[in-house]
Each structure stands twice: as C-alpha cells, then as structure tokens.
Design a protein around this motif. Structure first.
Motif, PDB file in Angstrom:
ATOM      1  N   VAL A  23       0.558  -1.003  -0.043  1.00 22.88           N
ATOM      2  CA  VAL A  23      -0.230   0.292   0.310  1.00 22.88           C
ATOM      3  C   VAL A  23       0.716   1.351  -0.133  1.00 22.88           C
ATOM      4  O   VAL A  23       2.237   1.300   0.333  1.00 22.88           O
ATOM      5  CB  VAL A  23      -0.511   0.023   1.065  1.00 22.88           C
ATOM      6  N   ALA A  24       0.537   2.054  -0.851  1.00 23.68           N
ATOM      7  CA  ALA A  24       1.029   3.742  -0.746  1.00 23.68           C
ATOM      8  C   ALA A  24       0.097   4.968  -0.082  1.00 23.68           C
ATOM      9  O   ALA A  24      -0.660   5.022  -0.947  1.00 23.68           O
ATOM     10  CB  ALA A  24       1.891   4.094  -1.855  1.00 23.68           C
ATOM     11  N   ILE A  25       0.447   5.757   0.408  1.00 23.07           N
ATOM     12  CA  ILE A  25       0.744   7.025   0.637  1.00 23.07           C
ATOM     13  C   ILE A  25       0.563   7.952  -0.066  1.00 23.07           C
ATOM     14  O   ILE A  25       1.708   8.335  -0.266  1.00 23.07           O
ATOM     15  CB  ILE A  25      -0.316   7.533   2.400  1.00 23.07           C
ATOM     16  N   ARG A  26      -0.310   8.273  -1.031  1.00 25.58           N
ATOM     17  CA  ARG A  26       0.666   9.499  -1.994  1.00 25.58           C
ATOM     18  C   ARG A  26      -0.798  10.789  -2.056  1.00 25.58           C
ATOM     19  O   ARG A  26      -2.345  10.457  -2.066  1.00 25.58           O
ATOM     20  CB  ARG A  26       0.126   8.344  -3.494  1.00 25.58           C
ATOM     21  N   ARG A  27      -0.900  12.174  -2.680  1.00 21.51           N
ATOM     22  CA  ARG A  27      -1.306  12.588  -2.549  1.00 21.51           C
ATOM     23  C   ARG A  27      -1.377  12.910  -4.114  1.00 21.51           C
ATOM     24  O   ARG A  27      -0.836  12.796  -5.093  1.00 21.51           O
ATOM     25  CB  ARG A  27      -0.678  14.370  -2.221  1.00 21.51           C
ATOM     26  N   ASP A  28      -2.969  13.514  -4.686  1.00 18.91           N
ATOM     27  CA  ASP A  28      -2.998  13.412  -6.113  1.00 18.91           C
ATOM     28  C   ASP A  28      -3.006  14.270  -6.652  1.00 18.91           C
ATOM     29  O   ASP A  28      -3.429  15.006  -7.729  1.00 18.91           O
ATOM     30  CB  ASP A  28      -4.616  12.772  -5.940  1.00 18.91           C
ATOM     31  N   ASP A  29      -1.923  14.293  -7.202  1.00 17.64           N
ATOM     32  CA  ASP A  29      -0.715  15.504  -7.890  1.00 17.64           C
ATOM     33  C   ASP A  29      -0.155  14.634  -9.236  1.00 17.64           C
ATOM     34  O   ASP A  29       0.169  15.472  -9.723  1.00 17.64           O
ATOM     35  CB  ASP A  29      -0.038  16.394  -7.489  1.00 17.64           C
ATOM     36  N   PHE A  30      -1.340  13.472  -9.849  1.00 23.39           N
ATOM     37  CA  PHE A  30      -0.678  12.645 -10.451  1.00 23.39           C
ATOM     38  C   PHE A  30      -1.482  11.727 -10.962  1.00 23.39           C
ATOM     39  O   PHE A  30      -2.674  11.450 -10.026  1.00 23.39           O
ATOM     40  CB  PHE A  30       0.576  12.090 -10.374  1.00 23.39           C
ATOM     41  N   ASP A  31      -2.175  11.636 -12.041  1.00 26.45           N
ATOM     42  CA  ASP A  31      -3.477  10.302 -12.191  1.00 26.45           C
ATOM     43  C   ASP A  31      -2.955   8.966 -11.594  1.00 26.45           C
ATOM     44  O   ASP A  31      -1.481   8.199 -11.943  1.00 26.45           O
ATOM     45  CB  ASP A  31      -3.259  10.263 -13.534  1.00 26.45           C
ATOM     46  N   PHE A  32      -3.565   8.677 -10.957  1.00 29.48           N
ATOM     47  CA  PHE A  32      -3.816   7.156 -10.501  1.00 29.48           C
ATOM     48  C   PHE A  32      -4.308   6.286 -11.907  1.00 29.48           C
ATOM     49  O   PHE A  32      -5.187   6.383 -13.096  1.00 29.48           O
ATOM     50  CB  PHE A  32      -4.711   7.397  -8.906  1.00 29.48           C
ATOM     51  N   ALA A  35      -7.938   3.502  -4.301  1.00 37.67           N
ATOM     52  CA  ALA A  35      -7.886   4.711  -3.836  1.00 37.67           C
ATOM     53  C   ALA A  35      -8.565   4.452  -3.105  1.00 37.67           C
ATOM     54  O   ALA A  35      -9.364   5.579  -3.196  1.00 37.67           O
ATOM     55  CB  ALA A  35      -7.281   6.358  -5.287  1.00 37.67           C
ATOM     56  N   ALA A  36      -8.260   4.980  -1.189  1.00 42.92           N
ATOM     57  CA  ALA A  36      -8.739   5.677  -0.892  1.00 42.92           C
ATOM     58  C   ALA A  36      -9.096   6.455   0.203  1.00 42.92           C
ATOM     59  O   ALA A  36      -7.814   6.537   0.514  1.00 42.92           O
ATOM     60  CB  ALA A  36      -9.320   4.218   0.521  1.00 42.92           C
ATOM     61  N   LEU A  37      -9.707   7.833   0.111  1.00 39.71           N
ATOM     62  CA  LEU A  37      -9.399   9.060   0.617  1.00 39.71           C
ATOM     63  C   LEU A  37      -9.109   8.705   2.225  1.00 39.71           C
ATOM     64  O   LEU A  37      -9.114   7.753   2.945  1.00 39.71           O
ATOM     65  CB  LEU A  37     -10.667  10.061   0.565  1.00 39.71           C
ATOM     66  N   VAL A  38      -7.982   9.326   2.587  1.00 41.52           N
ATOM     67  CA  VAL A  38      -7.254   9.204   3.479  1.00 41.52           C
ATOM     68  C   VAL A  38      -7.485  11.022   4.598  1.00 41.52           C
ATOM     69  O   VAL A  38      -8.346  10.635   5.406  1.00 41.52           O
ATOM     70  CB  VAL A  38      -5.893   9.487   4.359  1.00 41.52           C
ATOM     71  N   MET A  39      -7.153  11.657   4.065  1.00 40.55           N
ATOM     72  CA  MET A  39      -7.260  13.300   3.971  1.00 40.55           C
ATOM     73  C   MET A  39      -7.493  14.067   3.130  1.00 40.55           C
ATOM     74  O   MET A  39      -6.134  13.950   2.008  1.00 40.55           O
ATOM     75  CB  MET A  39      -6.637  13.603   5.546  1.00 40.55           C
ATOM     76  N   THR A  40      -8.297  15.347   3.036  1.00 44.92           N
ATOM     77  CA  THR A  40      -7.671  16.524   2.484  1.00 44.92           C
ATOM     78  C   THR A  40      -6.477  17.619   2.577  1.00 44.92           C
ATOM     79  O   THR A  40      -6.263  17.299   3.885  1.00 44.92           O
ATOM     80  CB  THR A  40      -8.981  17.197   1.852  1.00 44.92           C
ATOM     81  N   GLU A  41      -5.863  18.104   2.103  1.00 40.96           N
ATOM     82  CA  GLU A  41      -5.259  18.703   2.268  1.00 40.96           C
ATOM     83  C   GLU A  41      -5.767  20.090   1.877  1.00 40.96           C
ATOM     84  O   GLU A  41      -6.325  20.503   1.856  1.00 40.96           O
ATOM     85  CB  GLU A  41      -4.073  18.577   0.655  1.00 40.96           C
ATOM     86  N   GLY A  49      -7.813  21.987  -2.315  1.00 39.82           N
ATOM     87  CA  GLY A  49      -8.670  20.643  -3.563  1.00 39.82           C
ATOM     88  C   GLY A  49      -7.615  19.359  -4.253  1.00 39.82           C
ATOM     89  O   GLY A  49      -8.364  18.463  -4.457  1.00 39.82           O
ATOM     90  N   SER A  50      -6.471  19.460  -2.790  1.00 40.09           N
ATOM     91  CA  SER A  50      -5.956  18.256  -3.366  1.00 40.09           C
ATOM     92  C   SER A  50      -6.152  17.104  -1.643  1.00 40.09           C
ATOM     93  O   SER A  50      -7.169  17.429  -1.202  1.00 40.09           O
ATOM     94  CB  SER A  50      -4.932  18.574  -3.577  1.00 40.09           C
ATOM     95  N   ALA A  51      -5.754  16.113  -2.168  1.00 38.67           N
ATOM     96  CA  ALA A  51      -6.119  14.780  -0.921  1.00 38.67           C
ATOM     97  C   ALA A  51      -5.002  14.192  -0.925  1.00 38.67           C
ATOM     98  O   ALA A  51      -4.464  13.794  -2.178  1.00 38.67           O
ATOM     99  CB  ALA A  51      -7.151  14.588  -0.967  1.00 38.67           C
ATOM    100  N   TYR A  52      -4.975  13.761  -0.186  1.00 39.61           N
ATOM    101  CA  TYR A  52      -3.876  12.078   0.394  1.00 39.61           C
ATOM    102  C   TYR A  52      -3.829  10.858   0.148  1.00 39.61           C
ATOM    103  O   TYR A  52      -6.217  10.688   1.074  1.00 39.61           O
ATOM    104  CB  TYR A  52      -3.160  11.790   1.831  1.00 39.61           C
TER     105      TYR A  52
END
Length: 316
Positions: free
Chosen positions: A156-165, A171-177, A280-283
């Motif tokens: 598993v990996a925690i990533r900010r959605d600043d690139f296309d998955f 992809a499960a939302l953890v927290m908004t930025e 507007g982004s999220a992890y």
C-alpha cells in the motif's frame, strides 16, 4: 454413564453446565451426515466412540438428540437446534483459526509514503498503531509519485493526488490537503503587534520560501486566499522539509501543509498566522486491490482516517 471422566482433556473446565467440546464435535459430524458411521470416518474414530459421545450429550441435556430406527439415526427437533448452533460455532472457530494462522505466517505489510509526510505525520503516530494493532507488522518505505507495487514489493502507499492514479489501482481517501503560510513566532509577532500593516505588506516584507517538490504551493494559496504576492526576496529548497526547517529558523515564510506542520505548531516552533485553506487536493491510500480484501489494509486505512480526524479536532 458418562463419556468423559475428570482429568480428560475434553472434560469441561469452565463450568459443569458447558457441554464437552469433543462430544460436540462428534455430534456435529453425526448431525451433518445423520450417520454415526460417516462421522466416525471423518473424525478417524470408531462408530462406538461417536455413539458414546452422543449418548453422553443426551444424558447431560436430558433430552434425545437422535431417533434411532432400523440401524439409522434421525435428528430430533432438539437435535436440529443443537446442530445449527454447533455448526455456526465450529465455522466461527475455523474462520478465526485461519485468520490467526495467516497473521502468524504473513510477511509485514509494506507501506510506502511520501518522505516529508512520512517523517512529520506518519512516523510520530506509529507507536499508537503498534499499540492498537500489535498483530500487524508494518514495514515503512519512503517514496513518491507512481507506485511500483509488484516491482518493489509494496502493498500500500500514501500519495497526494497530484498525478493520475493508474487504472486498476484502488484509491481510498485518507485526508484532504489544507495549506497556509507558516513562520516562526518572532516573525508572526510583527504582524500581531502592528509592525507590518496587513497581509500583503507582511508577505512582501519577508522572504517567501519555496520547494522544488511543490513549486505551485504559494500560487495556489494566493489564488485561494485572494492575495496578490509581490515578494522582494524568495528562496527555493529541494524538499518541503527543508523549507519548513528554514521557516522555523526565521529565514522567511513557507507554505505549510497542515498535516506536516501540526506538531511544530503545537510545540510553538511554527505559527500559521492566516490559518489554512483546502487546496482541492487530498491524500489517498493506494493499493492494487480493494482495501476490504485484506484485513490489515482495512485496519490501516481506518487508523489513518482516525488520525486525520484527530488532527482536525486539535487544530480547530
């Protein structure tokens, strides 16, 4: 007559009202097949052992569990009730046993996380995860961008959605930025005591600290806050961590993601004079399979979300 005597392994030890587990196992097999012979074959016992076990239960309960007719046995209504209960109980035991064995032999769950988030948000919270879930071994690896799950053995990996998955990745939302300017207390005091008149002038008079890993951070905050930036001095660092350290040292003002500066704000090392805004982004927690397909991943996801909710409550 009793099938079990004191001192035997299968004798009831918690209460004389409980039925012996060994006898219940014999009964469950006999009830499932409605045959003492087939039950004996499955459990590698003799027909007589099955018969004695069932008879012992009937004497214990004071009610017949089988009708015996023409060398065949048929469940009574009472026997049917006990069959349903024992079948459910043994199924539950089997499921838990399988899960425990998987845990005992499963390799550590490998979690990849962006370095600064890992250092400033995940690692400080890991003791609470280990305390709450000592049965889950977690291995941490630093990384960013697309995740080579199979190649690097990452689960598993925690990533900010600043690139296309990639397609097929869950992809499960953890927290908004949430982002906002941060500086050390001495610089923030200049704004509070009136030495710097207003936000725009305050930001113009102090160096703005940037990071190469998120070069748009200041522009994003300016757009969200409606501020016009006219800095006289700027400095760029390789990573977010360095820009935040520079802000704490009084070298200027950095953009701080809320998750990354929480501890420093609580400790009085940094101040967020204008608060935080969602950008507007999220992890997200990324995995090659649905989080629900692996109990460890589901537990980790829920824990990460709980930590995010705790963070929001503390900083309100």
């Amino acid at each position: 007559m009793s099938f079990y005597t004191d001192g035997e392994l299968d004798a009831p030890i918690l209460s004389p009202r409980l039925l012996p587990l060994g006898a219940l196992r014999c009964f469950e097999a006999a009830a499932r097949f409605e045959s003492f012979t087939r039950a004996a074959e499955e459990l590698h016992l003799t027909h007589g052992a099955i018969s004695r076990a069932v008879r012992g239960l009937e004497e214990n309960l004071g009610i017949p569990l089988f009708e015996r007719r023409s060398r065949r046995v048929f469940l009574t209504p009472a026997g049917g009730r006990l069959r349903d209960a024992t079948a459910a109980a043994f199924a539950a035991i089997a499921a838990v046993t399988l899960d425990l064995r998987r845990q005992a032999t499963a390799p550590p769950l490998v979690l990849s996380c962006e370095p600064t988030l890992l250092m400033r948000w995940v690692i400080p919270r890991l003791p609470s995860f280990h305390a709450a879930h000592p049965d889950i071994a977690l291995h941490i690896a630093a990384g960013g961008g697309p995740v080579p799950f199979a190649r690097d053995g990452i689960d598993v990996a925690i990533r900010r959605d600043d690139f296309d998955f990639p397609a097929g990745v869950a992809a499960a939302l953890v927290m908004t930025e949430q982002i906002g300017p941060v500086c050390n207390p001495a610089i923030a005091q200049l704004l509070r005591d009136g030495s710097d008149p207003g936000t725009a002038a305050f930001l113009a008079r102090h160096p703005l600290l940037h990071t190469k890993t998120r070069p748009e951070a200041w522009r994003s905050w300016a757009r969200l806050s409606g501020q016009r930036l006219t800095p006289k001095h700027e400095q760029t660092f390789e990573h977010f961590y360095f820009s935040l350290q520079a802000a704490a040292a009084g070298l200027g003002i950095a953009i701080g993601p809320r998750a990354l500066v929480q501890q420093d704000i609580a400790a009085g090392i940094l101040v967020a004079p204008f608060g935080f805004l969602e950008d507007g982004s999220a992890y997200h927690l990324l995995s090659p399979h649905s989080p629900g397909s692996d109990r460890r991943v589901a537990v980790l996801l829920e824990w990460l979300r709980d930590q995010s909710r705790e963070r929001r409550l503390k900083l309100r």
